[in-house]
Design an enzyme around this catalytic site. Structure first.
Site, mmCIF file in Angstrom:
data_model
loop_
_atom_site.group_PDB
_atom_site.id
_atom_site.type_symbol
_atom_site.label_atom_id
_atom_site.label_comp_id
_atom_site.label_asym_id
_atom_site.label_seq_id
_atom_site.Cartn_x
_atom_site.Cartn_y
_atom_site.Cartn_z
ATOM 1 N N TYR B 104 -10.905 -7.220 7.463
ATOM 2 C CA TYR B 104 -10.748 -5.841 7.926
ATOM 3 C C TYR B 104 -11.401 -4.889 6.944
ATOM 4 O O TYR B 104 -11.312 -5.077 5.727
ATOM 5 C CB TYR B 104 -9.272 -5.460 8.036
ATOM 6 C CG TYR B 104 -8.583 -6.009 9.254
ATOM 7 C CD1 TYR B 104 -8.569 -5.300 10.446
ATOM 8 C CD2 TYR B 104 -7.942 -7.241 9.206
ATOM 9 C CE1 TYR B 104 -7.934 -5.802 11.568
ATOM 10 C CE2 TYR B 104 -7.299 -7.756 10.332
ATOM 11 C CZ TYR B 104 -7.298 -7.027 11.506
ATOM 12 O OH TYR B 104 -6.675 -7.527 12.606
ATOM 13 N N TYR B 143 -8.322 -15.155 10.439
ATOM 14 C CA TYR B 143 -8.098 -14.875 9.016
ATOM 15 C C TYR B 143 -6.745 -15.425 8.575
ATOM 16 O O TYR B 143 -5.821 -15.524 9.370
ATOM 17 C CB TYR B 143 -8.216 -13.376 8.718
ATOM 18 C CG TYR B 143 -7.276 -12.450 9.453
ATOM 19 C CD1 TYR B 143 -5.970 -12.234 9.010
ATOM 20 C CD2 TYR B 143 -7.703 -11.752 10.584
ATOM 21 C CE1 TYR B 143 -5.113 -11.363 9.679
ATOM 22 C CE2 TYR B 143 -6.843 -10.880 11.257
ATOM 23 C CZ TYR B 143 -5.558 -10.702 10.802
ATOM 24 O OH TYR B 143 -4.715 -9.836 11.465
ATOM 25 N N ARG B 153 -4.313 -16.316 11.518
ATOM 26 C CA ARG B 153 -4.211 -15.580 12.779
ATOM 27 C C ARG B 153 -5.339 -16.017 13.705
ATOM 28 O O ARG B 153 -6.506 -16.061 13.296
ATOM 29 C CB ARG B 153 -4.363 -14.063 12.569
ATOM 30 C CG ARG B 153 -3.285 -13.336 11.796
ATOM 31 C CD ARG B 153 -1.884 -13.399 12.355
ATOM 32 N NE ARG B 153 -1.703 -13.410 13.806
ATOM 33 C CZ ARG B 153 -1.757 -12.369 14.630
ATOM 34 N NH1 ARG B 153 -2.011 -11.177 14.155
ATOM 35 N NH2 ARG B 153 -1.564 -12.494 15.920
ATOM 36 N N HIS B 156 -8.242 -11.925 17.314
ATOM 37 C CA HIS B 156 -7.534 -10.972 18.169
ATOM 38 C C HIS B 156 -8.093 -9.575 17.965
ATOM 39 O O HIS B 156 -8.679 -9.266 16.927
ATOM 40 C CB HIS B 156 -6.030 -10.979 17.864
ATOM 41 C CG HIS B 156 -5.714 -10.607 16.439
ATOM 42 N ND1 HIS B 156 -5.750 -11.514 15.413
ATOM 43 C CD2 HIS B 156 -5.399 -9.415 15.878
ATOM 44 C CE1 HIS B 156 -5.457 -10.899 14.273
ATOM 45 N NE2 HIS B 156 -5.245 -9.615 14.521
ATOM 46 N N HIS B 158 -6.614 -5.602 18.244
ATOM 47 C CA HIS B 158 -5.414 -4.778 18.404
ATOM 48 C C HIS B 158 -5.698 -3.665 19.413
ATOM 49 O O HIS B 158 -6.756 -3.036 19.357
ATOM 50 C CB HIS B 158 -5.026 -4.150 17.068
ATOM 51 C CG HIS B 158 -4.646 -5.145 16.015
ATOM 52 N ND1 HIS B 158 -3.348 -5.519 15.779
ATOM 53 C CD2 HIS B 158 -5.392 -5.846 15.129
ATOM 54 C CE1 HIS B 158 -3.300 -6.396 14.782
ATOM 55 N NE2 HIS B 158 -4.536 -6.620 14.370
HETATM 56 FE FE LIG Z 1 -4.947 -8.246 12.958
#
Ligand SMILES: [Fe+2]
Lengths: 187, 235
Positions: B104, B143, B153, B156, B158
Protein backbone atom coordinates in the site's frame (compact mmCIF):
# COMPACT_ATOMS: atom_id res chain seq x y z
CA UNK A 1 -24.57 -13.01 -7.78
CA UNK A 2 -27.06 -10.53 -6.35
CA UNK A 3 -28.92 -12.98 -4.12
CA UNK A 4 -28.60 -10.99 -0.91
CA UNK A 5 -26.83 -8.10 0.73
CA UNK A 6 -23.16 -7.51 0.09
CA UNK A 7 -21.52 -8.47 3.39
CA UNK A 8 -19.53 -5.97 5.42
CA UNK A 9 -15.76 -6.19 5.80
CA UNK A 10 -13.23 -4.28 7.87
CA UNK A 11 -11.82 -0.99 6.57
CA UNK A 12 -8.37 -2.36 7.45
CA UNK A 13 -5.40 -0.28 8.58
CA UNK A 14 -4.35 1.14 5.20
CA UNK A 15 -7.35 3.08 3.94
CA UNK A 16 -5.97 5.67 1.65
CA UNK A 17 -6.44 7.67 -1.50
CA UNK A 18 -10.09 8.23 -2.16
CA UNK A 19 -11.11 8.08 1.47
CA UNK A 20 -8.43 10.48 2.56
CA UNK A 21 -9.09 12.96 -0.23
CA UNK A 22 -12.71 12.83 0.88
CA UNK A 23 -11.89 13.97 4.42
CA UNK A 24 -14.01 16.78 5.70
CA UNK A 25 -13.23 17.77 9.25
CA UNK A 26 -14.63 21.27 8.89
CA UNK A 27 -18.30 20.94 7.97
CA UNK A 28 -19.46 24.51 8.22
CA UNK A 29 -17.85 27.18 6.06
CA UNK A 30 -18.24 30.84 6.99
CA UNK A 31 -21.80 32.02 6.65
CA UNK A 32 -23.46 28.81 7.80
CA UNK A 33 -25.98 29.62 10.54
CA UNK A 34 -25.69 28.31 14.06
CA UNK A 35 -23.48 27.99 17.11
CA UNK A 36 -19.93 26.98 16.13
CA UNK A 37 -18.71 23.90 17.96
CA UNK A 38 -15.66 21.65 17.93
CA UNK A 39 -15.78 17.93 18.54
CA UNK A 40 -13.05 15.56 19.74
CA UNK A 41 -14.04 11.91 19.46
CA UNK A 42 -11.56 9.46 20.95
CA UNK A 43 -11.59 5.75 20.22
CA UNK A 44 -10.59 3.17 22.83
CA UNK A 45 -10.48 -0.60 22.59
CA UNK A 46 -11.86 -3.05 25.18
CA UNK A 47 -8.58 -2.88 27.13
CA UNK A 48 -8.69 0.91 27.32
CA UNK A 49 -5.90 1.39 24.75
CA UNK A 50 -6.41 4.12 22.15
CA UNK A 51 -7.31 3.04 18.62
CA UNK A 52 -5.04 5.17 16.43
CA UNK A 53 -6.12 3.78 13.06
CA UNK A 54 -9.89 4.29 13.11
CA UNK A 55 -11.99 6.36 10.75
CA UNK A 56 -14.95 8.33 12.07
CA UNK A 57 -17.77 9.81 10.05
CA UNK A 58 -20.47 12.13 11.31
CA UNK A 59 -23.88 13.03 9.87
CA UNK A 60 -26.06 15.74 11.28
CA UNK A 61 -28.88 18.20 10.74
CA UNK A 62 -28.12 21.90 10.40
CA UNK A 63 -28.83 24.39 13.18
CA UNK A 64 -32.47 24.59 12.11
CA UNK A 65 -32.86 20.84 12.53
CA UNK A 66 -33.02 20.22 8.79
CA UNK A 67 -31.17 17.39 7.07
CA UNK A 68 -29.75 18.14 3.63
CA UNK A 69 -31.46 15.15 2.05
CA UNK A 70 -34.59 14.57 -0.06
CA UNK A 71 -36.26 12.49 2.70
CA UNK A 72 -36.40 15.60 4.87
CA UNK A 73 -39.35 17.39 3.29
CA UNK A 74 -40.03 19.85 6.08
CA UNK A 75 -40.20 23.51 5.30
CA UNK A 76 -37.05 24.52 7.18
CA UNK A 77 -34.03 26.40 5.83
CA UNK A 78 -31.12 24.63 4.19
CA UNK A 79 -27.71 26.30 4.53
CA UNK A 80 -25.63 26.72 1.41
CA UNK A 81 -22.37 24.84 1.77
CA UNK A 82 -23.53 22.70 4.68
CA UNK A 83 -24.09 19.06 3.79
CA UNK A 84 -23.85 17.80 7.36
CA UNK A 85 -21.26 15.11 6.58
CA UNK A 86 -17.82 14.89 8.11
CA UNK A 87 -15.03 12.33 7.91
CA UNK A 88 -11.77 12.30 9.81
CA UNK A 89 -9.16 9.80 10.81
CA UNK A 90 -8.14 9.20 14.40
CA UNK A 91 -4.67 10.55 15.20
CA UNK A 92 -2.01 8.75 17.22
CA UNK A 93 -3.95 9.57 20.37
CA UNK A 94 -7.09 7.97 18.95
CA UNK A 95 -8.84 11.29 18.46
CA UNK A 96 -10.74 12.53 15.41
CA UNK A 97 -11.61 16.23 15.43
CA UNK A 98 -14.40 18.10 13.69
CA UNK A 99 -15.54 21.70 13.49
CA UNK A 100 -19.24 22.15 12.81
CA UNK A 101 -22.40 23.82 14.12
CA UNK A 102 -24.62 22.55 16.89
CA UNK A 103 -27.48 20.68 15.24
CA UNK A 104 -31.13 21.60 15.77
CA UNK A 105 -33.80 19.16 16.88
CA UNK A 106 -35.32 16.65 14.51
CA UNK A 107 -38.67 14.88 14.86
CA UNK A 108 -39.42 11.51 16.40
CA UNK A 109 -41.64 9.36 14.17
CA UNK A 110 -44.38 9.04 16.77
CA UNK A 111 -44.48 12.75 17.55
CA UNK A 112 -42.33 15.20 19.46
CA UNK A 113 -38.72 16.08 18.92
CA UNK A 114 -35.41 14.36 19.57
CA UNK A 115 -32.66 16.09 21.54
CA UNK A 116 -29.89 17.59 19.36
CA UNK A 117 -27.54 14.81 18.32
CA UNK A 118 -24.87 13.87 15.83
CA UNK A 119 -24.92 10.45 14.13
CA UNK A 120 -21.60 8.63 14.14
CA UNK A 121 -20.14 5.77 12.08
CA UNK A 122 -16.96 4.04 13.24
CA UNK A 123 -14.64 1.95 11.10
CA UNK A 124 -11.30 0.41 12.06
CA UNK A 125 -9.01 -2.53 11.62
CA UNK A 126 -10.57 -5.33 13.67
CA UNK A 127 -14.05 -3.85 13.25
CA UNK A 128 -15.92 -6.09 10.81
CA UNK A 129 -19.18 -4.13 10.76
CA UNK A 130 -19.76 -0.39 10.81
CA UNK A 131 -20.51 0.66 14.39
CA UNK A 132 -23.24 3.28 14.65
CA UNK A 133 -23.66 5.51 17.67
CA UNK A 134 -24.77 9.04 18.55
CA UNK A 135 -23.33 12.06 20.29
CA UNK A 136 -25.57 14.09 22.59
CA UNK A 137 -24.63 17.30 24.40
CA UNK A 138 -24.36 17.08 28.18
CA UNK A 139 -26.53 19.64 29.94
CA UNK A 140 -28.99 20.03 27.08
CA UNK A 141 -32.47 20.41 28.62
CA UNK A 142 -33.95 18.28 25.81
CA UNK A 143 -32.04 15.19 27.02
CA UNK A 144 -34.60 14.51 29.74
CA UNK A 145 -37.34 13.76 27.22
CA UNK A 146 -35.31 12.29 24.37
CA UNK A 147 -37.07 9.17 23.04
CA UNK A 148 -33.86 7.46 21.89
CA UNK A 149 -32.12 7.85 25.25
CA UNK A 150 -35.23 6.32 26.84
CA UNK A 151 -34.47 3.13 24.89
CA UNK A 152 -31.04 2.95 26.53
CA UNK A 153 -30.25 1.45 29.93
CA UNK A 154 -29.97 4.52 32.23
CA UNK A 155 -26.63 3.25 33.52
CA UNK A 156 -25.18 3.41 30.00
CA UNK A 157 -26.66 6.69 28.75
CA UNK A 158 -23.59 8.66 29.76
CA UNK A 159 -21.58 6.82 27.07
CA UNK A 160 -23.47 8.95 24.53
CA UNK A 161 -22.97 12.31 26.26
CA UNK A 162 -20.20 14.60 25.10
CA UNK A 163 -18.83 16.94 27.74
CA UNK A 164 -17.47 20.42 27.12
CA UNK A 165 -13.83 20.77 28.19
CA UNK A 166 -12.03 23.88 29.47
CA UNK A 167 -11.16 24.89 25.91
CA UNK A 168 -14.81 24.67 24.83
CA UNK A 169 -14.35 21.45 22.85
CA UNK A 170 -17.08 18.82 23.06
CA UNK A 171 -15.29 15.57 23.94
CA UNK A 172 -16.71 12.09 23.62
CA UNK A 173 -14.73 8.95 24.43
CA UNK A 174 -15.97 5.99 22.41
CA UNK A 175 -15.20 2.60 23.91
CA UNK A 176 -15.43 -0.32 21.48
CA UNK A 177 -15.63 -2.73 24.42
CA UNK A 178 -14.83 -3.14 28.09
CA UNK A 179 -16.55 -1.85 31.24
CA UNK A 180 -17.37 1.50 29.67
CA UNK A 181 -18.49 0.07 26.33
CA UNK A 182 -20.31 2.71 24.29
CA UNK A 183 -23.94 2.14 23.35
CA UNK A 184 -24.15 1.21 19.69
CA UNK A 185 -27.35 1.21 17.69
CA UNK A 186 -28.90 -1.21 15.26
CA UNK A 187 -30.77 0.98 12.86
CA UNK B 1 -46.49 1.74 15.06
CA UNK B 2 -43.33 3.15 13.62
CA UNK B 3 -42.65 2.01 10.08
CA UNK B 4 -39.03 1.48 9.16
CA UNK B 5 -38.18 2.77 5.70
CA UNK B 6 -35.29 0.33 5.25
CA UNK B 7 -35.55 -3.42 5.71
CA UNK B 8 -34.06 -4.86 8.85
CA UNK B 9 -31.15 -7.16 8.02
CA UNK B 10 -31.83 -10.80 8.90
CA UNK B 11 -29.04 -12.83 10.50
CA UNK B 12 -26.54 -14.63 8.29
CA UNK B 13 -25.67 -11.69 6.00
CA UNK B 14 -22.76 -9.99 7.73
CA UNK B 15 -19.82 -11.21 9.82
CA UNK B 16 -20.13 -11.28 13.61
CA UNK B 17 -18.35 -8.39 15.33
CA UNK B 18 -16.02 -10.86 16.99
CA UNK B 19 -14.41 -13.59 14.92
CA UNK B 20 -11.77 -15.58 16.73
CA UNK B 21 -9.64 -16.25 13.65
CA UNK B 22 -9.24 -12.49 13.13
CA UNK B 23 -7.26 -11.55 16.21
CA UNK B 24 -7.76 -7.81 16.39
CA UNK B 25 -11.54 -8.25 16.64
CA UNK B 26 -11.04 -9.53 20.22
CA UNK B 27 -10.44 -6.09 21.73
CA UNK B 28 -12.42 -4.10 19.19
CA UNK B 29 -15.84 -5.75 19.23
CA UNK B 30 -18.73 -4.66 21.44
CA UNK B 31 -20.06 -7.45 23.63
CA UNK B 32 -23.41 -5.91 24.53
CA UNK B 33 -26.22 -6.17 22.00
CA UNK B 34 -26.81 -3.08 19.89
CA UNK B 35 -29.86 -1.06 20.92
CA UNK B 36 -32.50 -1.42 18.23
CA UNK B 37 -33.44 2.04 17.04
CA UNK B 38 -36.60 2.86 15.10
CA UNK B 39 -35.52 4.54 11.87
CA UNK B 40 -35.97 8.27 12.36
CA UNK B 41 -35.06 11.10 10.02
CA UNK B 42 -31.50 10.74 11.31
CA UNK B 43 -31.22 7.20 9.94
CA UNK B 44 -33.19 7.52 6.68
CA UNK B 45 -31.21 10.55 5.56
CA UNK B 46 -27.50 10.42 4.90
CA UNK B 47 -24.68 11.93 2.89
CA UNK B 48 -25.31 11.67 -0.84
CA UNK B 49 -22.08 13.55 -1.62
CA UNK B 50 -23.78 15.15 -4.58
CA UNK B 51 -21.61 18.24 -4.43
CA UNK B 52 -18.46 16.17 -4.57
CA UNK B 53 -16.95 16.85 -7.98
CA UNK B 54 -14.95 13.96 -9.36
CA UNK B 55 -11.89 14.53 -11.49
CA UNK B 56 -11.81 12.95 -14.93
CA UNK B 57 -9.14 10.40 -13.95
CA UNK B 58 -10.44 9.45 -10.55
CA UNK B 59 -11.91 6.17 -11.74
CA UNK B 60 -8.76 5.25 -13.67
CA UNK B 61 -6.08 4.34 -11.14
CA UNK B 62 -3.58 3.72 -13.94
CA UNK B 63 -3.61 7.38 -15.06
CA UNK B 64 -3.27 9.33 -11.87
CA UNK B 65 0.51 9.66 -11.88
CA UNK B 66 3.21 10.53 -14.41
CA UNK B 67 3.46 7.07 -15.94
CA UNK B 68 1.64 3.78 -16.02
CA UNK B 69 1.84 1.53 -12.98
CA UNK B 70 3.31 -1.95 -13.22
CA UNK B 71 1.00 -4.93 -13.04
CA UNK B 72 -1.93 -6.49 -14.80
CA UNK B 73 -4.36 -3.84 -16.01
CA UNK B 74 -7.99 -4.71 -15.24
CA UNK B 75 -11.45 -3.23 -15.55
CA UNK B 76 -13.66 -3.55 -12.46
CA UNK B 77 -17.27 -2.69 -13.06
CA UNK B 78 -20.73 -3.52 -11.80
CA UNK B 79 -23.94 -2.09 -10.47
CA UNK B 80 -24.97 -0.69 -7.12
CA UNK B 81 -28.45 -2.02 -6.42
CA UNK B 82 -30.74 -2.57 -3.48
CA UNK B 83 -32.14 -5.87 -2.22
CA UNK B 84 -34.97 -5.73 -4.74
CA UNK B 85 -32.48 -5.25 -7.57
CA UNK B 86 -33.40 -1.61 -8.04
CA UNK B 87 -30.48 0.61 -9.00
CA UNK B 88 -28.98 3.06 -6.51
CA UNK B 89 -28.52 5.90 -9.00
CA UNK B 90 -25.56 8.27 -8.79
CA UNK B 91 -24.03 6.42 -5.84
CA UNK B 92 -20.52 7.53 -4.93
CA UNK B 93 -18.17 4.51 -4.99
CA UNK B 94 -14.78 4.85 -3.30
CA UNK B 95 -12.05 2.23 -3.59
CA UNK B 96 -8.50 1.71 -2.36
CA UNK B 97 -6.00 -1.09 -2.83
CA UNK B 98 -2.35 -2.11 -2.73
CA UNK B 99 -0.15 -2.21 -5.81
CA UNK B 100 0.67 -5.24 -7.93
CA UNK B 101 3.48 -6.18 -5.54
CA UNK B 102 1.16 -6.20 -2.51
CA UNK B 103 2.26 -2.88 -1.00
CA UNK B 104 0.00 0.00 0.00
CA UNK B 105 1.03 3.57 -0.62
CA UNK B 106 0.59 4.20 3.09
CA UNK B 107 3.21 5.10 5.70
CA UNK B 108 2.02 2.31 7.98
CA UNK B 109 2.61 -0.43 5.43
CA UNK B 110 6.10 -1.83 6.05
CA UNK B 111 5.78 -4.96 3.90
CA UNK B 112 9.08 -5.64 2.15
CA UNK B 113 7.74 -5.20 -1.38
CA UNK B 114 8.40 -2.31 -3.77
CA UNK B 115 6.30 0.83 -3.89
CA UNK B 116 5.27 1.88 -7.37
CA UNK B 117 5.69 5.63 -7.92
CA UNK B 118 3.00 5.42 -10.57
CA UNK B 119 0.37 3.88 -8.35
CA UNK B 120 -1.33 5.46 -5.35
CA UNK B 121 -4.22 3.03 -5.24
CA UNK B 122 -7.21 5.27 -4.53
CA UNK B 123 -10.16 5.94 -6.81
CA UNK B 124 -13.69 7.20 -6.92
CA UNK B 125 -16.52 6.75 -9.37
CA UNK B 126 -20.05 8.06 -9.60
CA UNK B 127 -22.59 5.42 -10.59
CA UNK B 128 -24.89 6.38 -13.45
CA UNK B 129 -28.69 6.47 -13.40
CA UNK B 130 -28.76 2.67 -13.53
CA UNK B 131 -26.31 2.29 -10.66
CA UNK B 132 -23.51 1.23 -13.04
CA UNK B 133 -19.94 2.13 -12.09
CA UNK B 134 -16.58 1.40 -13.69
CA UNK B 135 -12.92 1.53 -12.65
CA UNK B 136 -9.67 0.85 -14.48
CA UNK B 137 -6.90 -0.30 -12.19
CA UNK B 138 -4.23 -2.97 -11.82
CA UNK B 139 -4.74 -6.29 -10.13
CA UNK B 140 -3.64 -5.96 -6.50
CA UNK B 141 -1.10 -8.41 -5.10
CA UNK B 142 -1.43 -10.63 -2.06
CA UNK B 143 0.31 -9.41 1.09
CA UNK B 144 1.32 -10.83 4.48
CA UNK B 145 -0.37 -9.40 7.56
CA UNK B 146 0.89 -11.09 10.69
CA UNK B 147 -2.50 -12.21 12.04
CA UNK B 148 -1.14 -15.74 12.42
CA UNK B 149 1.85 -17.71 11.16
CA UNK B 150 2.26 -17.28 7.39
CA UNK B 151 -0.92 -15.22 7.07
CA UNK B 152 -1.56 -13.73 3.61
CA UNK B 153 -4.47 -11.61 2.49
CA UNK B 154 -6.00 -12.77 -0.79
CA UNK B 155 -5.93 -10.10 -3.50
CA UNK B 156 -8.71 -7.63 -2.76
CA UNK B 157 -9.99 -4.14 -3.44
CA UNK B 158 -11.59 -2.15 -0.61
CA UNK B 159 -14.97 -0.58 -1.44
CA UNK B 160 -16.86 2.17 0.40
CA UNK B 161 -20.50 3.05 -0.34
CA UNK B 162 -22.97 5.42 1.23
CA UNK B 163 -26.19 4.44 -0.47
CA UNK B 164 -29.19 6.69 0.08
CA UNK B 165 -29.13 6.88 3.89
CA UNK B 166 -27.11 6.64 7.10
CA UNK B 167 -28.72 3.21 7.49
CA UNK B 168 -27.27 1.93 4.19
CA UNK B 169 -23.60 2.81 4.78
CA UNK B 170 -21.27 -0.05 3.83
CA UNK B 171 -17.55 -0.70 3.70
CA UNK B 172 -16.51 -4.00 2.20
CA UNK B 173 -13.83 -5.80 0.18
CA UNK B 174 -13.98 -7.33 -3.30
CA UNK B 175 -12.08 -10.54 -3.95
CA UNK B 176 -11.10 -12.34 -7.15
CA UNK B 177 -12.57 -15.70 -8.19
CA UNK B 178 -10.59 -18.91 -7.66
CA UNK B 179 -8.02 -17.32 -5.39
CA UNK B 180 -6.45 -20.17 -3.36
CA UNK B 181 -5.84 -17.80 -0.45
CA UNK B 182 -9.56 -17.28 0.15
CA UNK B 183 -9.77 -20.60 1.99
CA UNK B 184 -7.19 -19.40 4.52
CA UNK B 185 -8.32 -15.81 5.06
CA UNK B 186 -10.14 -15.17 8.36
CA UNK B 187 -11.48 -11.81 7.19
CA UNK B 188 -13.19 -13.35 4.16
CA UNK B 189 -14.26 -16.38 6.18
CA UNK B 190 -15.74 -14.25 8.96
CA UNK B 191 -18.74 -13.86 6.64
CA UNK B 192 -21.35 -16.62 7.04
CA UNK B 193 -20.67 -19.33 4.49
CA UNK B 194 -23.84 -18.82 2.45
CA UNK B 195 -23.06 -15.13 1.93
CA UNK B 196 -19.30 -15.26 1.26
CA UNK B 197 -19.48 -15.71 -2.47
CA UNK B 198 -21.12 -12.28 -2.75
CA UNK B 199 -17.71 -10.78 -2.05
CA UNK B 200 -16.17 -12.43 -5.10
CA UNK B 201 -16.16 -10.59 -8.39
CA UNK B 202 -17.04 -12.63 -11.47
CA UNK B 203 -14.57 -12.88 -14.32
CA UNK B 204 -16.28 -11.11 -17.21
CA UNK B 205 -15.13 -12.34 -20.62
CA UNK B 206 -17.66 -10.13 -22.40
CA UNK B 207 -16.32 -7.04 -20.69
CA UNK B 208 -12.71 -7.94 -21.38
CA UNK B 209 -11.13 -5.51 -23.81
CA UNK B 210 -9.06 -7.17 -26.55
CA UNK B 211 -5.34 -6.34 -26.47
CA UNK B 212 -5.88 -4.23 -23.37
CA UNK B 213 -7.43 -5.53 -20.12
CA UNK B 214 -9.35 -8.34 -18.43
CA UNK B 215 -12.64 -7.41 -16.81
CA UNK B 216 -14.24 -8.33 -13.51
CA UNK B 217 -17.83 -7.68 -12.55
CA UNK B 218 -18.79 -6.85 -8.99
CA UNK B 219 -22.35 -5.94 -8.14
CA UNK B 220 -22.96 -4.37 -4.75
CA UNK B 221 -26.25 -4.92 -2.96
CA UNK B 222 -27.24 -2.36 -0.32
CA UNK B 223 -30.19 -2.47 2.05
CA UNK B 224 -33.48 -1.84 0.31
CA UNK B 225 -36.73 -0.23 1.34
CA UNK B 226 -39.62 -2.03 2.94
CA UNK B 227 -42.70 -2.25 0.80
CA UNK B 228 -44.92 0.74 1.53
CA UNK B 229 -48.40 0.03 2.91
CA UNK B 230 -49.82 1.03 -0.48
CA UNK B 231 -47.61 -1.46 -2.31
CA UNK B 232 -48.76 -4.13 0.14
CA UNK B 233 -52.39 -3.26 -0.57
CA UNK B 234 -51.84 -3.90 -4.25
CA UNK B 235 -50.27 -7.28 -3.58
FE1 LIG C 1 -6.29 -4.47 2.29
Amino acid sequence: MADGLTPSQTIGPFYWGSLVSGYRADLAPAGVAGERIELALTLYDADGAVVPDGLIEIWQANSHGRYNHPEDRRNLPLDTGFEGFGRASADTSGTARFATVRPGRVPWPEGGLQAPHINISIFARGVLNRLATRLYFEGDPALATDPVLKLVDPARRSTLLATCDAAGVWCLPIHLGGDRETVFFDC
Amino acid sequence: MAHDLYRRTPPGQHPPNRFDGYKSTASRSPTRPAVVLPQTLSEITGPLRRDERLGAQENDLTRQRMGEPLGERIVVHGRVVDEAGRPVPNALVEIWQCNAAGRYHHPGDQHDAPLDPNFYGGGRARADDNGAYRFVTIKPGAYPWGNHKNAWRPAHIHFSLFGPAFATRLITQMYFPNDPLLAYDPIYNSVPERARHRLQAAFDMDGTQPEWALAYEFDIVLRGRNATPMENGHG
